[in-house]
Write an enzyme that holds these catalytic residues in place. Structure first.
Site, PDB file in Angstrom:
ATOM      1  N   ASN A  18      47.667  78.266 -48.241  1.00 56.84           N
ATOM      2  CA  ASN A  18      46.920  77.119 -47.690  1.00 56.84           C
ATOM      3  C   ASN A  18      46.868  77.179 -46.166  1.00 56.84           C
ATOM      4  O   ASN A  18      45.852  76.851 -45.561  1.00 56.84           O
ATOM      5  CB  ASN A  18      47.534  75.799 -48.159  1.00 56.84           C
ATOM      6  CG  ASN A  18      47.196  75.523 -49.620  1.00 56.84           C
ATOM      7  OD1 ASN A  18      46.077  75.135 -49.919  1.00 56.84           O
ATOM      8  ND2 ASN A  18      48.145  75.768 -50.515  1.00 56.84           N
ATOM      9  N   ARG A  70      70.090  68.804 -42.987  1.00 51.40           N
ATOM     10  CA  ARG A  70      68.788  68.125 -42.955  1.00 51.40           C
ATOM     11  C   ARG A  70      68.548  67.484 -41.583  1.00 51.40           C
ATOM     12  O   ARG A  70      67.487  67.601 -40.994  1.00 51.40           O
ATOM     13  CB  ARG A  70      68.777  67.047 -44.058  1.00 51.40           C
ATOM     14  CG  ARG A  70      67.411  66.673 -44.548  1.00 51.40           C
ATOM     15  CD  ARG A  70      67.519  65.701 -45.692  1.00 51.40           C
ATOM     16  NE  ARG A  70      68.049  66.292 -46.911  1.00 51.40           N
ATOM     17  CZ  ARG A  70      67.324  67.023 -47.753  1.00 51.40           C
ATOM     18  NH1 ARG A  70      66.067  67.255 -47.524  1.00 51.40           N
ATOM     19  NH2 ARG A  70      67.867  67.532 -48.852  1.00 51.40           N
ATOM     20  N   MET A  95      58.773  72.671 -48.675  1.00 55.21           N
ATOM     21  CA  MET A  95      59.537  72.283 -49.857  1.00 55.21           C
ATOM     22  C   MET A  95      60.824  71.515 -49.558  1.00 55.21           C
ATOM     23  O   MET A  95      61.682  71.404 -50.416  1.00 55.21           O
ATOM     24  CB  MET A  95      59.876  73.539 -50.692  1.00 55.21           C
ATOM     25  CG  MET A  95      58.663  74.351 -51.104  1.00 55.21           C
ATOM     26  SD  MET A  95      57.375  73.369 -51.908  1.00 55.21           S
ATOM     27  CE  MET A  95      58.143  73.107 -53.499  1.00 55.21           C
ATOM     28  N   LEU A  98      61.872  65.211 -46.593  1.00 56.10           N
ATOM     29  CA  LEU A  98      62.040  64.679 -45.233  1.00 56.10           C
ATOM     30  C   LEU A  98      62.612  63.271 -45.287  1.00 56.10           C
ATOM     31  O   LEU A  98      62.274  62.491 -46.179  1.00 56.10           O
ATOM     32  CB  LEU A  98      60.692  64.674 -44.519  1.00 56.10           C
ATOM     33  CG  LEU A  98      60.114  66.067 -44.253  1.00 56.10           C
ATOM     34  CD1 LEU A  98      58.645  65.991 -43.889  1.00 56.10           C
ATOM     35  CD2 LEU A  98      60.914  66.782 -43.156  1.00 56.10           C
ATOM     36  N   ASN A 115      50.529  65.543 -46.638  1.00 60.09           N
ATOM     37  CA  ASN A 115      51.171  66.509 -47.538  1.00 60.09           C
ATOM     38  C   ASN A 115      50.188  66.900 -48.638  1.00 60.09           C
ATOM     39  O   ASN A 115      49.404  66.084 -49.111  1.00 60.09           O
ATOM     40  CB  ASN A 115      52.412  65.876 -48.174  1.00 60.09           C
ATOM     41  CG  ASN A 115      53.137  66.829 -49.125  1.00 60.09           C
ATOM     42  OD1 ASN A 115      53.294  68.010 -48.821  1.00 60.09           O
ATOM     43  ND2 ASN A 115      53.560  66.331 -50.278  1.00 60.09           N
ATOM     44  N   HIS A 117      50.046  68.155 -52.462  1.00 65.15           N
ATOM     45  CA  HIS A 117      50.941  68.157 -53.624  1.00 65.15           C
ATOM     46  C   HIS A 117      50.181  68.618 -54.864  1.00 65.15           C
ATOM     47  O   HIS A 117      49.066  68.150 -55.124  1.00 65.15           O
ATOM     48  CB  HIS A 117      51.510  66.748 -53.853  1.00 65.15           C
ATOM     49  CG  HIS A 117      52.458  66.707 -55.006  1.00 65.15           C
ATOM     50  ND1 HIS A 117      53.755  67.173 -54.920  1.00 65.15           N
ATOM     51  CD2 HIS A 117      52.285  66.307 -56.289  1.00 65.15           C
ATOM     52  CE1 HIS A 117      54.346  67.036 -56.094  1.00 65.15           C
ATOM     53  NE2 HIS A 117      53.483  66.519 -56.946  1.00 65.15           N
ATOM     54  N   SER A 144      46.615  66.760 -54.825  1.00 64.17           N
ATOM     55  CA  SER A 144      46.413  65.558 -54.005  1.00 64.17           C
ATOM     56  C   SER A 144      46.792  65.845 -52.561  1.00 64.17           C
ATOM     57  O   SER A 144      47.721  66.612 -52.296  1.00 64.17           O
ATOM     58  CB  SER A 144      47.325  64.418 -54.479  1.00 64.17           C
ATOM     59  OG  SER A 144      47.186  64.180 -55.862  1.00 64.17           O
ATOM     60  N   ASP A 153      56.485  62.022 -52.100  1.00 65.68           N
ATOM     61  CA  ASP A 153      55.145  62.136 -52.724  1.00 65.68           C
ATOM     62  C   ASP A 153      54.526  60.760 -53.029  1.00 65.68           C
ATOM     63  O   ASP A 153      53.840  60.599 -54.048  1.00 65.68           O
ATOM     64  CB  ASP A 153      55.224  62.960 -54.031  1.00 65.68           C
ATOM     65  CG  ASP A 153      55.719  64.383 -53.781  1.00 65.68           C
ATOM     66  OD1 ASP A 153      55.467  64.909 -52.690  1.00 65.68           O
ATOM     67  OD2 ASP A 153      56.364  64.951 -54.682  1.00 65.68           O
ATOM     68  N   GLU A 182      43.207  73.562 -54.095  1.00 59.53           N
ATOM     69  CA  GLU A 182      43.909  73.184 -52.851  1.00 59.53           C
ATOM     70  C   GLU A 182      43.241  73.826 -51.638  1.00 59.53           C
ATOM     71  O   GLU A 182      43.146  73.209 -50.575  1.00 59.53           O
ATOM     72  CB  GLU A 182      45.370  73.634 -52.910  1.00 59.53           C
ATOM     73  CG  GLU A 182      46.199  72.854 -53.900  1.00 59.53           C
ATOM     74  CD  GLU A 182      47.648  73.323 -53.933  1.00 59.53           C
ATOM     75  OE1 GLU A 182      48.495  72.537 -54.348  1.00 59.53           O
ATOM     76  OE2 GLU A 182      47.935  74.474 -53.540  1.00 59.53           O
TER      77      GLU A 182
HETATM   78  C1  GRF Z   1      50.995  74.511 -53.107  1.00 62.91           C
HETATM   79  O1  GRF Z   1      50.746  74.527 -54.479  1.00 62.91           O
HETATM   80  C2  GRF Z   1      51.321  73.119 -52.633  1.00 62.91           C
HETATM   81  O2  GRF Z   1      50.663  72.139 -53.348  1.00 62.91           O
HETATM   82  C3  GRF Z   1      52.796  73.027 -52.916  1.00 62.91           C
HETATM   83  O3  GRF Z   1      53.291  74.312 -52.592  1.00 62.91           O
HETATM   84  C4  GRF Z   1      52.266  75.275 -52.788  1.00 62.91           C
HETATM   85  C5  GRF Z   1      52.158  76.059 -51.520  1.00 62.91           C
HETATM   86  O4  GRF Z   1      51.345  77.180 -51.638  1.00 62.91           O
HETATM   87  N1  GRF Z   1      53.381  71.934 -52.192  1.00 62.91           N
HETATM   88  P1  GRF Z   1      51.087  78.106 -50.365  1.00 62.91           P
HETATM   89  O5  GRF Z   1      52.425  78.381 -49.701  1.00 62.91           O
HETATM   90  O6  GRF Z   1      50.164  77.373 -49.449  1.00 62.91           O
HETATM   91  O7  GRF Z   1      50.477  79.362 -50.915  1.00 62.91           O
END
Ligand code: GRF
Length: 213
Positions: A18, A70, A95, A98, A115, A117, A144, A153, A182
């Site tokens: 992403n 954290r 991941m 927070l 975020n 998700h 989302s 979330d 996404e």
């Molecule tokens: C995605 O599916 C996102 O929704 C989730 O983690 C994944 C990340 O994929 N939170 P990438 O690292 O962007 O390939």
């Protein structure tokens, strides 16, 4: 239109596909990714960012090899954000949960955090969404983008993309198809922020994938 460039900081933990889409669309969206922060030294997202000449920051283990707490992670991440002054913080495959300390710290900078998700929130918060969706026999699934608040979330929904679950889908096939959604949804939302159009979104935007269920 915001003053160009609209600056973005991206938090990652993994592959960063992403992030790559955002990198590739920077000019088109009128954005500039000013910092990529990872809580994992091995995240491939860091390589993607460095290849694009973007500043990367790893907050994983200290000089003794101990994983940062954290609190320590959040303090360092906040100080990076303070110095880079992004207009938007994007969690893209980040991941780590927070705490209110970080969420409030970013909002005190006057910056929203969003975020991505992999589920149709509010359903299937948390991990392993694809397997859980199949196990529950859901007919629809998707992804989302939401505002981040102190609850996992659970912040205000901005946009969702929906697909039909096929009878022979596995967690892997679903994950692949959700990922493809996404890659369109996240840049679309970031583009809305960059063009100052997000405030005109009266309700969450819902996009339907046109593949047959
Ligand atoms: C995605 O599916 C996102 O929704 C989730 O983690 C994944 C990340 O994929 N939170 P990438 O690292 O962007 O390939």
């Amino acid at each position: 239109m915001h003053k160009n460039p609209f600056k973005i900081a991206v938090l990652v933990s993994g592959s960063g596909s992403n992030l790559q889409v955002l990198i590739d669309l920077q000019d088109k969206l009128g954005i500039k990714i000013v910092a990529v922060i990872s809580n994992k030294a091995c995240a491939y997202a860091l390589t993607r960012a460095s290849n694009a000449g973007i500043n990367t920051f790893v907050i994983d283990k200290d000089s003794q090899g101990q994983r940062y707490s954290r609190q320590a992670f959040e303090e360092q991440a906040l100080s990076i954000l303070q110095s880079h002054r992004p207009n938007l913080v994007v969690l893209a495959g980040f991941m780590k949960i927070l705490t209110p300390f970080f969420v409030e710290g970013v909002s005190m900078l006057g910056v929203p955090t969003i975020n991505l998700h992999p589920s149709l929130l509010p359903a299937y918060k948390g991990l392993d969404t694809h397997a859980r969706v199949i196990k529950a026999g859901e007919r629809h699934h998707g992804c989302s983008v939401h505002l981040v608040n102190a609850e996992l979330d659970a912040g205000k929904l901005i946009a969702q993309s929906v697909l039909g679950v096929h009878p022979n889908d596995t967690p892997d096939t679903l994950q692949m198809r959700v990922h493809a959604l996404e890659h369109k949804l996240l840049p679309m939302v970031v583009g809305l922020y960059a063009s100052n159009a997000i405030d005109f979104l009266p309700l969450p935007l819902v996009l339907w994938d046109n593949q047959k269920p």
